[in-house]
Motif scaffolding. Structure first.
Motif: not given
Length: 209
Positions: A39-49, A109-124
């Motif tokens: 779930a975290c991995a998918v969140g990271v990919a979501g940040g890349l989207v 799953v929800g928290r892990s997804l959110r962590q992955g997404f925020l970690t990536n999307v907040l990368n300036p």
């Protein structure tokens, strides 16, 4: 497949696989469970989207043109990554013996997804990187939008392959990694790495980088 596209795949694969905060967060969540890691991995990919979509739309240029927006994102990203790092170090020092970072129920799953997404999307640095990288692989005379959409899609697909693979590998090694002593050591190391990355992002605006 043209030579530029092949070159881009190589460059993009290197970028996606480069260890960083997103890689560390995926490993950390994977110690809790396979579902949390994937779930975290998918969140990271979501940040890349989000990053690639901004680059395709040209909106990422705004971050370059307006420094205060870039600095704000930098501080927000640094603070979030630092928070995750401190939480991991605290968990390791407390000696949570299950191998989970803060106990399995807290890492759904929800928290892990959110962590992955925020970690990536907040990368300036990511939107600026994509903004500068994608145009280099658009051939002269080619339609810009379809080409950049293709390039952006390649990045996301690579992320959807790489990060879940990392999560599954960590889960495969889970019996050893989830031993209390090993789990605490991994949590401490990954937490320290995240905290250091967070501090570097927070210090960068002050240093003018």
């Amino acid at each position: 497949m043209d030579a530029q596209l092949i070159a881009f795949i190589g460059v993009a694969a290197g970028m996606v696989a480069m260890p960083g905060a997103d890689f560390t967060v995926v490993v950390r969540n994977s110690l809790a469970s396979r579902r949390a890691g994937v779930a975290c991995a998918v969140g990271v990919a979501g940040g890349l989207v989000v990053h690639t979509a901004l680059a395709v739309a040209g909106l990422a240029a705004l971050l370059v043109a307006v420094p205060v927006l870039y600095r704000t994102l930098q501080i927000a990203g640094g603070a979030y990554v630092l928070y995750l790092g401190v939480q991991a170090v605290r968990s390791a020092l407390k000696g949570a013996g299950t191998g989970a970072v803060e106990g399995e129920p807290a890492l759904g799953v929800g928290r892990s997804l959110r962590q992955g997404f925020l970690t990536n999307v907040l990368n300036p640095k990511a939107p600026v990187l994509f903004l500068s990288l994608l145009p280099q692989f658009v051939p002269d005379g080619a339609a810009v939008l379809p080409r950049t959409l293709l390039l952006a899609s390649i990045v996301v697909v690579l992320a959807l392959v790489w990060f879940p693979a990392v999560a599954l590998l960590v889960d495969r090694l889970g019996r050893w990694l989830r031993r209390p002593r090993t789990a605490r050591a991994v949590q401490g190391v990954t937490g320290g790495g995240l905290a250091a990355l967070g501090v570097s992002l927070l210090v960068a605006p002050v240093a003018g980088r």
